[in-house]
Design a protein around this motif. Structure first.
Motif, PDB file in Angstrom:
ATOM      1  N   PRO A  85       0.839  -1.197   0.000  1.00  0.00           N
ATOM      2  CA  PRO A  85       0.000   0.000   0.000  1.00  0.00           C
ATOM      3  C   PRO A  85       0.879   1.254   0.000  1.00  0.00           C
ATOM      4  O   PRO A  85       1.956   1.258   0.581  1.00  0.00           O
ATOM      5  CB  PRO A  85      -0.785  -0.110   1.307  1.00  0.00           C
ATOM      6  N   PHE A 111       2.146   4.645   1.181  1.00  0.00           N
ATOM      7  CA  PHE A 111       2.144   5.389   2.433  1.00  0.00           C
ATOM      8  C   PHE A 111       3.524   6.007   2.625  1.00  0.00           C
ATOM      9  O   PHE A 111       4.474   5.647   1.945  1.00  0.00           O
ATOM     10  CB  PHE A 111       1.787   4.495   3.626  1.00  0.00           C
ATOM     11  N   GLN A 112       3.609   6.937   3.555  1.00  0.00           N
ATOM     12  CA  GLN A 112       4.889   7.523   3.932  1.00  0.00           C
ATOM     13  C   GLN A 112       5.062   7.334   5.421  1.00  0.00           C
ATOM     14  O   GLN A 112       4.100   7.421   6.191  1.00  0.00           O
ATOM     15  CB  GLN A 112       4.932   9.011   3.584  1.00  0.00           C
ATOM     16  N   LEU A 113       6.307   7.092   5.818  1.00  0.00           N
ATOM     17  CA  LEU A 113       6.626   6.890   7.216  1.00  0.00           C
ATOM     18  C   LEU A 113       7.832   7.752   7.545  1.00  0.00           C
ATOM     19  O   LEU A 113       8.798   7.782   6.789  1.00  0.00           O
ATOM     20  CB  LEU A 113       6.934   5.410   7.457  1.00  0.00           C
ATOM     21  N   LEU A 154       2.780   8.116  10.378  1.00  0.00           N
ATOM     22  CA  LEU A 154       2.310   7.479   9.157  1.00  0.00           C
ATOM     23  C   LEU A 154       1.426   8.463   8.410  1.00  0.00           C
ATOM     24  O   LEU A 154       0.475   9.005   8.978  1.00  0.00           O
ATOM     25  CB  LEU A 154       1.499   6.223   9.505  1.00  0.00           C
ATOM     26  N   THR A 155       1.750   8.687   7.136  1.00  0.00           N
ATOM     27  CA  THR A 155       0.909   9.519   6.281  1.00  0.00           C
ATOM     28  C   THR A 155       0.312   8.624   5.205  1.00  0.00           C
ATOM     29  O   THR A 155       1.032   8.008   4.419  1.00  0.00           O
ATOM     30  CB  THR A 155       1.715  10.668   5.642  1.00  0.00           C
ATOM     31  N   LEU A 156      -1.012   8.546   5.197  1.00  0.00           N
ATOM     32  CA  LEU A 156      -1.737   7.709   4.245  1.00  0.00           C
ATOM     33  C   LEU A 156      -1.895   8.436   2.915  1.00  0.00           C
ATOM     34  O   LEU A 156      -1.696   9.661   2.843  1.00  0.00           O
ATOM     35  CB  LEU A 156      -3.096   7.334   4.831  1.00  0.00           C
ATOM     36  N   PRO A 157      -2.239   7.719   1.848  1.00  0.00           N
ATOM     37  CA  PRO A 157      -2.371   8.348   0.528  1.00  0.00           C
ATOM     38  C   PRO A 157      -3.339   9.531   0.488  1.00  0.00           C
ATOM     39  O   PRO A 157      -3.168  10.452  -0.300  1.00  0.00           O
ATOM     40  CB  PRO A 157      -2.884   7.212  -0.366  1.00  0.00           C
ATOM     41  N   ASP A 158      -4.339   9.540   1.368  1.00  0.00           N
ATOM     42  CA  ASP A 158      -5.293  10.656   1.369  1.00  0.00           C
ATOM     43  C   ASP A 158      -4.766  11.879   2.125  1.00  0.00           C
ATOM     44  O   ASP A 158      -5.458  12.873   2.280  1.00  0.00           O
ATOM     45  CB  ASP A 158      -6.644  10.219   1.933  1.00  0.00           C
ATOM     46  N   HIS A 169      -0.895  10.176  11.035  1.00  0.00           N
ATOM     47  CA  HIS A 169      -1.136   9.526  12.327  1.00  0.00           C
ATOM     48  C   HIS A 169       0.195   9.460  13.071  1.00  0.00           C
ATOM     49  O   HIS A 169       1.148   8.852  12.591  1.00  0.00           O
ATOM     50  CB  HIS A 169      -1.701   8.116  12.145  1.00  0.00           C
ATOM     51  N   LEU A 192      -3.001   0.421   8.892  1.00  0.00           N
ATOM     52  CA  LEU A 192      -2.552  -0.064   7.591  1.00  0.00           C
ATOM     53  C   LEU A 192      -2.060  -1.492   7.732  1.00  0.00           C
ATOM     54  O   LEU A 192      -1.344  -1.821   8.685  1.00  0.00           O
ATOM     55  CB  LEU A 192      -1.407   0.827   7.077  1.00  0.00           C
TER      56      LEU A 192
END
Length: 164
Positions: free
Chosen positions: A11, A13-15, A25-29, A33, A62
């Protein structure tokens, strides 16, 4: 004829670490978090299979089916966090045991240095996925692993055989 299964991509995401050292954690949207913790589904039996990134509230944010799907800086951050969270020393040598009945005190050499453990019962030695991988529970709750009993030196194997 069935087509070979191709693994699904990891998936997106950025960490990253914040200034306080906590994972973000940064999700695609774009949702961020803070205070994320990586948790393996099967840390001993299948460490590369299934990883959950869990939020500070304890809920999964995730799911990553296979750890090998994560690369680069995100993988390094996950590996660093797992190393701290999953402290399970690997026994490389059994130096001595106090007796061949339980409870007994074992003096061992691990990948983290010398250690002592109390084996309360023979049932505290569990075989993992085959005959040569072991998980040994010490009396204080600390877990030790033996990656391959065949790779141990002769003296260590002889001591271990008395308990298996």
């Amino acid at each position: 004829m069935n087509a070979p299964l191709t693994p699904s991509p990891a998936p997106a995401f950025q960490l990253a670490r914040n200034p306080h050292g906590r994972l973000v954690l940064t999700l695609p949207d774009g949702t961020a978090h803070e205070g994320v913790t990586p948790v393996r589904a099967f840390p001993i039996a299948a460490p590369g299979e299934g990883l959950s990134l869990v939020g500070a509230d304890g809920h999964e944010l995730l799911w990553i089916p296979r750890l090998e799907q994560v690369t680069g800086p995100a993988r390094q951050l996950i590996d660093e966090e797992l190393a701290v969270r999953e402290f399970v020393p690997t026994i490389e040598k059994i130096v001595a045991v106090s007796s061949f009945s339980t409870p007994s005190t074992w003096q061992v050499e691990t990948d983290r240095g010398p250690a002592s453990l109390v084996l309360k019962a023979e049932e505290d030695i569990r075989r993992l996925g085959g005959r040569t991988r072991l998980l040994i529970a010490g009396g204080d709750g600390m877990q030790f692993r033996v990656k391959d009993t065949a790779a141990l030196d002769r003296h260590s194997r002889k001591l271990l055989e008395r308990f298996l």
